[in-house]
Design an enzyme around this catalytic site. Structure first.
Site, PDB file in Angstrom:
ATOM      1  N   SER A 163       0.832  -1.204   0.000  1.00 13.74           N
ATOM      2  CA  SER A 163       0.000   0.000   0.000  1.00 13.74           C
ATOM      3  C   SER A 163       0.864   1.249   0.000  1.00 13.74           C
ATOM      4  O   SER A 163       2.019   1.238   0.448  1.00 13.74           O
ATOM      5  CB  SER A 163      -0.895   0.000   1.244  1.00 13.74           C
ATOM      6  OG  SER A 163      -1.552   1.240   1.411  1.00 13.74           O
ATOM      7  N   TYR A 189      -0.129  -0.031  10.617  1.00 12.99           N
ATOM      8  CA  TYR A 189      -0.457  -0.420   9.247  1.00 12.99           C
ATOM      9  C   TYR A 189       0.732  -0.143   8.326  1.00 12.99           C
ATOM     10  O   TYR A 189       1.082  -0.970   7.467  1.00 12.99           O
ATOM     11  CB  TYR A 189      -1.688   0.352   8.777  1.00 12.99           C
ATOM     12  CG  TYR A 189      -2.140   0.017   7.369  1.00 12.99           C
ATOM     13  CD1 TYR A 189      -2.659  -1.236   7.073  1.00 12.99           C
ATOM     14  CD2 TYR A 189      -2.069   0.967   6.346  1.00 12.99           C
ATOM     15  CE1 TYR A 189      -3.082  -1.544   5.783  1.00 12.99           C
ATOM     16  CE2 TYR A 189      -2.501   0.668   5.064  1.00 12.99           C
ATOM     17  CZ  TYR A 189      -3.010  -0.584   4.786  1.00 12.99           C
ATOM     18  OH  TYR A 189      -3.425  -0.883   3.518  1.00 12.99           O
TER      19      TYR A 189
END
Length: 318
Positions: A163, A189
């Site tokens: 990501s 994350y």
């Protein structure tokens, strides 16, 4: 694998179906984790439509069976077969069971499943912070466990879905599990998504002699998927404003799966390994986060970081 008859240019708006058009995957076998929703479904659809036999590796096999039935209804007559198998990346026993049950070669492994921005600090039963455990360690254990199957495929591809969020944090090796620093959903994350890229770097180096390529990717800012179920839109907006990180234009799931499918099956990237892609192309390096809407941080492609992470990951999953 056949080469498309006409040259094509892929980009941010390209769909998975456009990437796979003209590619023949008959006789190939693929595993897609997290294939019961979002871009995982579209990735499975595209690979099966090209003839690959695809296993949907999912936590909820009932949901996976419903997805498989829906896909089969819309696939061409010569599509590959679909199967569903249980895989919970937070539960090491299910990873081992999946690996032990796999027989024969594996040509494509797409590590697509993941969790994002869990609001509270939680740990898996073996003591690892949940986002790092699910997004990285579970996939690491799966890929390492399936290495011989990948090697037997003679040209296998491993795809690690990362990501733009990797720009939120490098891997903090001295405190992976937030034992000493305050927990933050987004740095957690971020380090997990950085780990996804470093895994590809590490696998590319270690598995090249087996003919295995490994690459990571940013699928895009995908609307309407379950990945963002823990995200408070207002908190995300505040975070983006605070750190100065802009979001790229939104994609639909068919566009979001395109880069995964490119790396999994397109002849245009044959032989490329240890890289990070976005919008169906290799990403450009960025040296600071600023208002970046694209690009790869140098720490995510650093060979020393990849080596250190690989060693720690082997210890954790042993």
């Amino acid at each position: 694998m056949s080469v498309p008859q006409t040259p094509r240019t892929f980009g941010a708006s390209t769909t998975a179906a456009e990437v796979i058009d003209g590619v023949d995957l008959h006789g190939r076998r693929a595993v897609v984790t997290g294939a019961s929703s979002g871009i995982g479904v579209e990735t499975a659809r595209a690979l099966a439509a090209a003839g690959a036999d695809v296993t949907l590796a999912v936590r909820d096999t009932a949901a996976g069976a419903r997805v498989a039935a829906g896909l089969e209804a819309g696939l061409p007559a010569d599509a590959g077969k679909l199967a569903v198998a249980r895989l919970d990346l937070a539960d090491r026993s299910t990873v081992k069971a999946f690996v032990d049950a796999w027989m024969g070669p594996l040509h494509i492994l797409v590590g697509n499943a993941g969790v994002m921005a869990l609001p509270e600090l939680t740990h898996t039963p073996d003591g690892r912070e949940t986002q790092f455990a699910v997004n990285h360690l579970g996939h690491f254990a799966l890929a390492v466990g399936l290495r011989q199957a990948l090697a037997a495929a003679d040209g296998a591809r491993v795809v690690s879905v990362s990501s733009l969020g990797h720009l939120f944090s490098p891997v903090v090796f001295d405190d992976l599990d937030y034992r000493f620093r305050p927990y933050d959903p987004w740095t957690s994350y971020g380090q997990a998504k950085t780990a996804n890229i470093l895994f590809a770097v590490g696998a590319a180096e270690r598995w090249a002699d087996d003919g295995i390529t490994a690459n990571a990717l940013m699928p895009g800012n995908i609307g309407g998927t379950s990945l963002a179920r823990h995200v408070d839109p207002q908190q995300l907006a505040e975070l983006i404003d605070t750190v100065g990180l802009a979001l790229p234009p939104q994609k639909n799931v068919a566009q979001g799966a395109a880069t995964s499918v490119l790396l999994a099956a397109s002849p245009t990237v044959a032989g490329i390994t240890g890289r990070y892609f976005e919008d169906c192309a290799q990403a450009e390096p960025v040296t600071e986060r600023g208002t970046a809407v694209a690009g790869i941080a140098p720490y995510a492609l650093d060979q020393e970081n990849a080596t250190r992470l690989w060693a720690m990951s082997e210890e954790f999953v042993r």
